[in-house]
Write an enzyme that holds these catalytic residues in place. Structure first.
Site, PDB file in Angstrom:
ATOM      1  N   LYS A  72       0.853  -1.202   0.000  1.00 50.12           N
ATOM      2  CA  LYS A  72       0.000   0.000   0.000  1.00 50.12           C
ATOM      3  C   LYS A  72       0.887   1.249   0.000  1.00 50.12           C
ATOM      4  O   LYS A  72       2.117   1.149   0.129  1.00 50.12           O
ATOM      5  CB  LYS A  72      -0.907  -0.033   1.224  1.00 50.12           C
ATOM      6  CG  LYS A  72      -0.157  -0.026   2.547  1.00 50.12           C
ATOM      7  CD  LYS A  72      -1.082  -0.183   3.730  1.00 50.12           C
ATOM      8  CE  LYS A  72      -0.273  -0.228   5.020  1.00 50.12           C
ATOM      9  NZ  LYS A  72      -1.032   0.139   6.196  1.00 50.12           N
ATOM     10  N   TYR A  94      14.416  30.946   3.989  1.00 50.98           N
ATOM     11  CA  TYR A  94      13.306  31.756   4.505  1.00 50.98           C
ATOM     12  C   TYR A  94      13.435  31.961   6.020  1.00 50.98           C
ATOM     13  O   TYR A  94      13.807  31.028   6.750  1.00 50.98           O
ATOM     14  CB  TYR A  94      11.980  31.048   4.245  1.00 50.98           C
ATOM     15  CG  TYR A  94      11.555  31.029   2.787  1.00 50.98           C
ATOM     16  CD1 TYR A  94      11.193  32.205   2.140  1.00 50.98           C
ATOM     17  CD2 TYR A  94      11.531  29.837   2.079  1.00 50.98           C
ATOM     18  CE1 TYR A  94      10.798  32.181   0.811  1.00 50.98           C
ATOM     19  CE2 TYR A  94      11.138  29.808   0.755  1.00 50.98           C
ATOM     20  CZ  TYR A  94      10.770  30.983   0.124  1.00 50.98           C
ATOM     21  OH  TYR A  94      10.388  30.958  -1.183  1.00 50.98           O
TER      22      TYR A  94
HETATM   23  C1  LIG Z   1      -3.570  -4.399   8.702  1.00 48.80           C
HETATM   24  C2  LIG Z   1      -2.108  -4.246   8.419  1.00 48.80           C
HETATM   25  N1  LIG Z   1      -1.335  -5.343   8.361  1.00 48.80           N
HETATM   26  C3  LIG Z   1      -0.009  -5.267   8.113  1.00 48.80           C
HETATM   27  C4  LIG Z   1       0.607  -4.047   7.902  1.00 48.80           C
HETATM   28  C5  LIG Z   1       2.092  -4.003   7.656  1.00 48.80           C
HETATM   29  O1  LIG Z   1       2.732  -3.350   8.708  1.00 48.80           O
HETATM   30  P1  LIG Z   1       4.318  -3.169   8.691  1.00 48.80           P
HETATM   31  O2  LIG Z   1       4.615  -2.179   7.633  1.00 48.80           O
HETATM   32  O3  LIG Z   1       4.620  -2.639  10.053  1.00 48.80           O
HETATM   33  O4  LIG Z   1       4.901  -4.493   8.424  1.00 48.80           O
HETATM   34  C6  LIG Z   1      -0.156  -2.888   7.958  1.00 48.80           C
HETATM   35  C7  LIG Z   1       0.474  -1.587   7.772  1.00 48.80           C
HETATM   36  O5  LIG Z   1       0.259  -0.631   8.448  1.00 48.80           O
HETATM   37  C8  LIG Z   1      -1.558  -2.984   8.216  1.00 48.80           C
HETATM   38  O6  LIG Z   1      -2.330  -1.895   8.269  1.00 48.80           O
END
Ligand SMILES: Cc1ncc(COP(=O)(O)O)c(C=O)c1O
Length: 379
Positions: free
Chosen positions: A36, A266
């Protein structure tokens, strides 16, 4: 040739990080790579491909749009959409053959209605039930309700398929006792689910739990930050054998004298105490260099550290190099990554501004081109 600002991403490092994380799992436990947020700023599609090449068996995203981007790029693996599904996202998520997360009967009904009575083209929509064991965000806090939601999903076969049971840890990076407490809430629910539906996939662990808490691995771990070679504890990734995949560089665009009393940037937040020399580097907060790094970061030039001085502006930062011949126009400037024997990690930059490495890498904006390679060979 000098490049204004560049994020170089080593896909071989992502592959190796995934392989290393998998090496810490018991036989049969799978790894879901979380891509993501544009692959945590690294680029979702290349990161996804590298993670799959490294041994990830599925991918996870937060939004339907992110899933659609993966499908548009030809990714065929299983994709879990972990976030809430808005009305507007549901058709996109179904079109992208996402696996979805449910914690209310209303959502299961909405989903079943959208799928219609018949089986969707890609087979049934796989749904994971989420128990909130302490995060206080998505999921139901009540195991009984989660079991009822699971029943409703199972009742909607063949349109829906009950695929998994999940939870998410609050502080696996810093509070093992709370992680154990969350596991204590999750395990009886898992036992009840497995008794009724032995084939479900149980998953809970993020990167920190994957590295620190084997009891949290169940059937599948969901790793994000660690696959990019960043340390989920915001410390040294090398301590876990992780290789940072991303380097952020810019270049020296100008070198100039600052006489005692003259300022840079700035607001005149830095004023030369004595005569010195400044380098101007054309990267700024519109690229993701946080303004809070004003007078509060280093950069690497020619294998040496120099302090960022003055205010971070939208398109430029200034660096005190001290002498006219210390650096030359065109020299590479490293903000994240190694340079000679020196290196600056995303973790270090994050600590400077009281945040976490996640926010630093995700915060790199689209204005910074991402260039992909495999250990130096263009990908
Ligand atoms: C539901 C969920 N699972 C797994 C992860 C992965 O987390 P990480 O990046 O700490 O491994 C996330 C990321 O925030 C998440 O929201």
């Amino acid at each position: 040739m000098a490049v204004r600002a560049l994020a170089r991403v080593n896909l071989a490092a992502i592959e190796r990080n995934v392989a290393r994380l998998r090496g810490g799992l018991a036989d049969g436990v799978e790894l879901c790579a979380v891509v993501k947020g544009g692959g945590y700023g690294h680029g979702a599609l290349p990161a996804a491909r590298a993670a799959l090449a490294g041994g990830a068996s599925m991918l996870a995203v937060a939004t339907a749009g992110e899933a659609a981007e993966l499908r548009g790029g030809g990714i065929e693996s299983r994709v879990l959409m972990m976030g809430a599904v808005s009305d507007e996202e549901l058709p996109v998520a179904l079109g992208a053959r996402c696996e979805l997360v449910a914690w209310t009967g209303e959502f299961v009904e909405r989903l079943a209605r959208s799928c219609g009575e018949s089986t969707a083209p890609g087979g049934p929509v796989r749904v994971h039930v989420k128990l909130d064991t302490g995060m206080g965000r998505l999921g139901t806090r009540y195991p009984d309700e989660a079991l009822r939601v699971a029943e409703r999903i199972a009742d909607e076969a063949p349109a829906l398929e009950l695929a998994g049971a999940m939870t998410h840890f609050v502080s696996a990076d810093e509070d093992p006792a709370f992680t154990s407490a969350q596991l204590g809430r999750f395990e009886p629910f898992v036992a009840a689910m497995r008794e009724r539906w032995p084939g479900i996939v149980v998953h809970a662990a993020n990167s920190a739990a994957t590295l620190r808490e084997p009891a949290s691995h169940f059937d599948l771990v969901r790793c994000g930050i660690a696959i990019y070679g960043c340390d989920p504890m915001n410390d040294d990734p090398a301590a876990h054998g992780l290789e940072p995949a991303l380097e952020l560089t810019s270049y020296v665009a100008a070198v100039k004298l600052a006489r005692a009393g003259e300022s840079a940037g700035y607001g005149r937040r830095w004023v030369a105490r004595s005569d010195t020399w400044l380098a101007t580097v054309p990267i700024g907060y519109a690229d993701g260099i946080r303004r809070a790094l004003t007078n509060n970061c280093d950069v690497l030039i020619g294998g040496r550290r120099y302090p960022l001085v003055g205010t971070v502006s939208m398109d430029n930062i200034t660096v005190e190099v001290g002498a006219p011949d210390a650096v030359r126009c065109g020299d590479r400037v490293t903000i994240i990554g190694p340079d000679g024997d020196e290196r600056q990690t995303a973790e270090e930059v994050a600590r400077r501004v009281g945040t976490i490495n996640y926010e630093i890498v995700c915060g790199l904006t689209p204005r910074v081109p991402r260039v992909y390679h495999r250990d130096g060979t263009p990908a």
